[in-house]
Every structure is written in structure tokens, then in C-alpha cells.
Design an enzyme around this catalytic site. Structure first.
Site, mmCIF file in Angstrom:
data_model
loop_
_atom_site.group_PDB
_atom_site.id
_atom_site.type_symbol
_atom_site.label_atom_id
_atom_site.label_comp_id
_atom_site.label_asym_id
_atom_site.label_seq_id
_atom_site.Cartn_x
_atom_site.Cartn_y
_atom_site.Cartn_z
ATOM 1 N N SER A 186 0.863 -1.002 0.019
ATOM 2 C CA SER A 186 -0.021 0.064 -0.015
ATOM 3 C C SER A 186 0.844 1.323 0.179
ATOM 4 O O SER A 186 2.015 1.039 0.011
ATOM 5 C CB SER A 186 -0.940 -0.061 1.160
ATOM 6 O OG SER A 186 -0.186 0.362 2.469
ATOM 7 N N LYS A 187 0.324 2.297 0.042
ATOM 8 C CA LYS A 187 0.951 3.620 -0.095
ATOM 9 C C LYS A 187 1.816 3.983 0.985
ATOM 10 O O LYS A 187 2.964 4.454 0.893
ATOM 11 C CB LYS A 187 -0.164 4.608 0.082
ATOM 12 C CG LYS A 187 -0.685 5.286 -1.221
ATOM 13 C CD LYS A 187 -1.372 6.382 -1.253
ATOM 14 C CE LYS A 187 -2.357 6.656 -2.385
ATOM 15 N NZ LYS A 187 -3.722 7.062 -2.144
ATOM 16 N N ARG A 188 1.699 3.260 2.090
ATOM 17 C CA ARG A 188 2.582 3.199 3.153
ATOM 18 C C ARG A 188 4.058 2.698 2.877
ATOM 19 O O ARG A 188 5.102 3.231 3.612
ATOM 20 C CB ARG A 188 2.330 2.357 4.560
ATOM 21 C CG ARG A 188 0.844 2.830 5.199
ATOM 22 C CD ARG A 188 0.670 2.048 6.387
ATOM 23 N NE ARG A 188 0.272 0.691 5.864
ATOM 24 C CZ ARG A 188 0.886 -0.472 6.161
ATOM 25 N NH1 ARG A 188 1.904 -0.453 6.780
ATOM 26 N NH2 ARG A 188 0.438 -1.584 5.695
#
Ligand code: GLU
Length: 465
Positions: free
Chosen positions: A238-240
Site C-alpha cells: 500500500s501507499k505506506r
């Protein structure tokens, strides 16, 4: 064997992310490897979430990656006639029926089932009522009540579903919109798709889809569900974990060839090879070598692959990729022959095109600005003599090739009694403004007589105050 036909059917609700790009790549590679066909289909039936901007972003990303399609783009939103015909066919053949159960009743049933710890499921109230079309009525698929449906997955192996768990799902809503699983199957059947490679988040849709294929009298495609991509911490990517959009990597100075190499290795392998060109992949790709375990996103590996691809790409092919980064920095891009000469001097030391463009600045400057410390340390009075000798030698050179340049430097060493290092550093500062750069002969060969002599003379003037 029949022509392999694969597809990529993105839902245009955002940019093309790494996982989607990997799915597209696997399908594209399999089609190219087998001499088959690759179909692009835009799954835009979710009107609230689909945008033209997102469609454009997906095209842009695919084009950048070099993933081209043989058919399409098809848009589901323009295919309602086809879907309606297939609804009619299923109604006629007794595989579907109209249902008039109210939303309130269905909601209540659903809540009760959940409260009792069970799975919500349509109770079949309208299944045998033979209702005709009418306002507020939906069309449901008449699913088998018992037995099993088996997904023979080429990646995961067979997966067995109990039909009793699959209910009479809706295929056409009362507002006239067909539902997701239904349109996917109608499209895949009518487009002749015979290989479906997609993320394993779709495994649970597949038994319903298989039932629809059978009801439509169509052959099943080969299904392969690819494990999701994980982040370094082994949670779903994910964006993390970093940028998710494919084109964000383009903007950070990655080459499409490196991106493709990286993406394919998130799930596919060929012995312990790591480096693949596009043509290698087309030659070697196979579904059998898609792994069963999740690929882990490793940004350092992407960076290392990018450095390798920068080194391996012929300069003439690299020019169009580098040019936008030069232009962003206000550097001229019209002289492609000059850029082509610059590239080999920087490729061994650039991990991204951003680094390469930064390092290329000095080649274009008309008036070299010196790094203060470098100038203070190396453009000192004792450098004047070797710089002057070198200037004179270079003026007499017919050719700026390496052997001639080497001879010119050796002569300066002989006459000044200085070692090469003592001469090269002031020359480097004179030519580049700093102390870190490609090899001095390489630089001079690229800069050519006019730029080199002008820079040496400027350095002499600087020393002499
Ligand atoms: N539109 C779906 C998605 O973007 C893909 C459906 C499929 O591959 O069958 O996830």
C-alpha cells in the site's frame, strides 16, 4: 493449439498501481510469448467511481511500460446491448429469473442471518415463480443448490467451492445495470478470452463466474490467480510502502525496462536470473513459473535494476528517456548527438535518470560556475603552468580521441614534472566546476575542442585573478 487470448480489464477508479501493472504485464507477456492476442477492456460500469482522468492515466502508464494491445480498448459502459442479450438468453434457457423481493425484506433477511452467525443468502422466494419483467424487478441467476464447483487454477491448484454457499446472485439490477461478475463473464466469452490471469483477490468471484460460463454454454478459460504483492513488512502493498502509481516511478527517473523487469520478478522467476530485457521476457515468460507465494516489494532492488538497465541500454535509446529530465532542468535537448555522447560517461554512475540529468549539467553550461571549495583548493597559482601547457597541447591536436589526449597529458607531466593527479584535478575543476566527475579523457572527448579550450582559458584567467 488455438491462439492464446489474454486480457487486462482495469477498473478506472484511480491510477495504474504496481499490482495492476504486474497483472497487465503477465497477460501481455503471455500473449506475446505465444504469438497470441492481448485485449484491453475498461471496466467502467461503476459510474460513480469511474473517471476519464483515470482511463487516461491507465493508458499513459501502459504506453510508458510499452504494454500495447491488439484489441480494444473496449468500454463496458458501451456494451449494454450485449449484456441485455445474454440476460435474455439466460432467462429463456431457465438459468435466470425475475425477482421482486423488496429491499427491506432482503435487508431484514441479511441482518437475521448475520445475527445468527450465518452467511447471508437469498432464500429463493421468487426462484420458481416464473415472474415476467416489471418495474422494480431484478434478474437473478439460478445457481445450483447442491454439488461443488471446482476452480482448476493453474497457479494455485484446484479449489473446491460448495454450491450451497453460492446464492442466486443478481445479474441485472432493477435500474437496468448488469452486475460485475456477469459482465466480466459475458465480455470474456464474447471477446474469446481463453486465459485469465489476475490477482487472487478475485478467487472468490470465480465460482460464480464458472457457473455463468456453464449456463451460457461457453468453454471455461484457463484461470490463474496470482498472489498479491506484499510490502517489505509482509502486509499487503500500500501507499505506506512507497509510491504505488507506475508513472510516479517514471517521474522519479526509472526506465520502463527496469520497471517491467522488477514487476515481473514480483511473482515470476526463471532459475536465479534477475536481469531481463523486454525481449528476454517475451522469450522466456511462462505461466508455469508464476510462483505460489506472494512477491515482496523491495525498493532497493528496483533501484539496483534501474542502474543495471541504464548501463545496458544503448545511448541512442536512452536519449528520449533522459531528455525530459534535462528539459526540466532548463538544459537544451535539441542536440541529440551530443546527449548520446554524454550518456556513456554518466551511465556507470547513475542509478536513476534524475541522477544522470543532475550529473549532466556541466556538459551544457556555457559559463562554468566553480564549486567554491574546489576552486580554492585546485585553481591555485601552481596550477597555472600545467593548465597553460595543456591548453597549448590541445590547441595543436588534430583529434580529441583518447590516445591523443593521453599523449597531450603525458607531455604536460614530462615538462612540468607533475604527476597526473596534480594535473587532472585542476583540469577537472576547470571543466566541470567540481571534483567529482567521469574520467577526464572521457569528458574532454565529449566536450570537444571549443568547449574544453574555453573552459581551460577561463580557469587560467580565474587563477591569474
Ligand atoms: N476490473 C477488475 C479489477 O480491476 C479485474 C477483473 C478481472 O480481472 O476479472 O480488479
Amino acid at each position: 493449439m488455438a491462439t492464446i487470448i489474454t486480457r487486462f480489464p482495469p477498473s478506472p477508479t484511480g491510477y495504474l498501481h504496481l499490482g495492476g501493472a504486474r497483472t497487465a504485464l503477465f497477460n501481455w507477456l503471455y500473449a506475446r510469448h505465444t504469438g497470441g492476442r492481448f485485449v484491453l477492456r475498461i471496466e467502467d460500469t461503476d459510474q460513480a467511481r469511474s473517471t476519464q482522468q483515470s482511463v487516461d492515466a491507465i493508458f499513459e502508464a501502459l504506453e510508458w511500460l510499452g504494454i500495447d494491445w491488439d484489441e480494444g480498448p473496449y468500454y463496458q459502459s458501451r456494451r449494454y446491448d450485449i449484456y441485455n442479450q445474454r440476460v435474455e438468453k439466460l432467462l429463456e434457457t431457465g438459468h435466470a429469473y425475475y425477482c421482486e423481493c423488496s429491499t427491506e425484506r432482503l435487508e431484514r433477511m441479511r441482518a437475521e442471518a448475520l445475527a445468527a452467525g450465518g452467511k447471508p443468502k437469498y432464500d429463493g422466494t421468487c426462484r420458481e415463480r416464473g415472474l415476467a419483467a416489471g418495474p422494480g424487478r431484478v434478474v437473478r441467476f439460478k445457481a445450483p443448490l447442491s454439488g461443488t464447483t471446482v476452480l482448476e487454477d493453474v497457479i494455485k491448484g484446484p479449489i473446491v467451492f460448495q454450491n450451497a454457499e453460492l446464492d442466486d446472485f443478481i445479474i441485472l439490477r432493477s435500474d437496468g445495470h448488469p452486475t460485475y461478475n456477469f459482465v466480466v463473464v459475458v465480455d470474456d466469452v464474447t471477446m474469446g478470452i481463453n486465459h485469465v490471469i489476475r490477482g487472487d483477490d478475485h478467487v472468490n468471484n470465480t465460482p460464480r463466474q464458472i457457473l455463468l460460463y456453464k449456463a451460457l454454454g461457453a468453454d471455461l478459460p484457463v484461470f490463474g490467480h496470482v498472489p498479491m504483492v506484499l510490502g517489505p513488512d509482509r502486509t499487503r502493498l500500500s501507499k505506506r510502502h512507497g509510491a504505488m502509481s507506475v508513472t510516479a516511478y517514471r517521474d522519479m527517473g526509472y526506465l520502463p525496462a527496469a520497471m517491467i523487469n522488477f514487476l515481473v520478478r514480483l511473482g515470476w522467476s526463471c532459475g536465479d536470473e534477475e536481469f531481463f530485457t523486454r525481449n528476454d521476457l517475451i522469450a522466456k515468460f511462462s505461466i508455469e513459473n508464476i510462483g505460489r507465494s506472494a512477491g515482496v516489494f523491495n525498493p532497493e532492488k528496483l533501484l539496483a535494476l534501474n542502474a543495471d538497465h541504464i548501463k545496458a541500454t544503448p545511448p541512442s535509446e536512452l536519449v528520449p528517456h533522459l531528455a525530459p529530465f534535462l528539459a526540466q532542468r532548463g538544459l537544451p535537448v535539441d542536440d541529440t548527438a551530443y546527449i548520446e555522447k554524454i550518456i556513456p560517461t554518466l551511465a556507470p554512475r547513475s542509478k536513476t535518470l534524475v541522477e544522470m540529468a543532475e550529473a549532466a549539467r556541466f556538459y551544457f553550461e556555457t559559463d562554468i560556475a566553480y564549486d567554491e571549495k574546489a576552486a580554492a583548493k585546485f585553481l591555485k597559482p601552481e596550477a597555472a603552468e600545467p593548465l597553460a601547457l595543456l591548453t597549448a597541447n590541445l590547441k595543436g591536436l588534430a583529434d580529441f580521441d583518447e590516445p591523443s589526449l593521453e599523449a597531450a597529458f603525458t607531455d604536460v607531466m614530462d615538462r612540468s614534472g607533475l604527476k597526473l593527479g596534480k594535473i587532472a584535478q585542476p583540469v577537472r575543476v576547470a571543466l566541470t566546476g567540481g571534483t567529482v566527475s567521469p574520467g577526464i579523457f572521457e569528458i574532454i572527448a565529449v566536450l570537444g575542442p571549443e568547449r574544453t579550450l574555453a573552459r581551460l582559458e577561463k580557469a587560467l584567467a580565474h587563477i591569474r585573478g
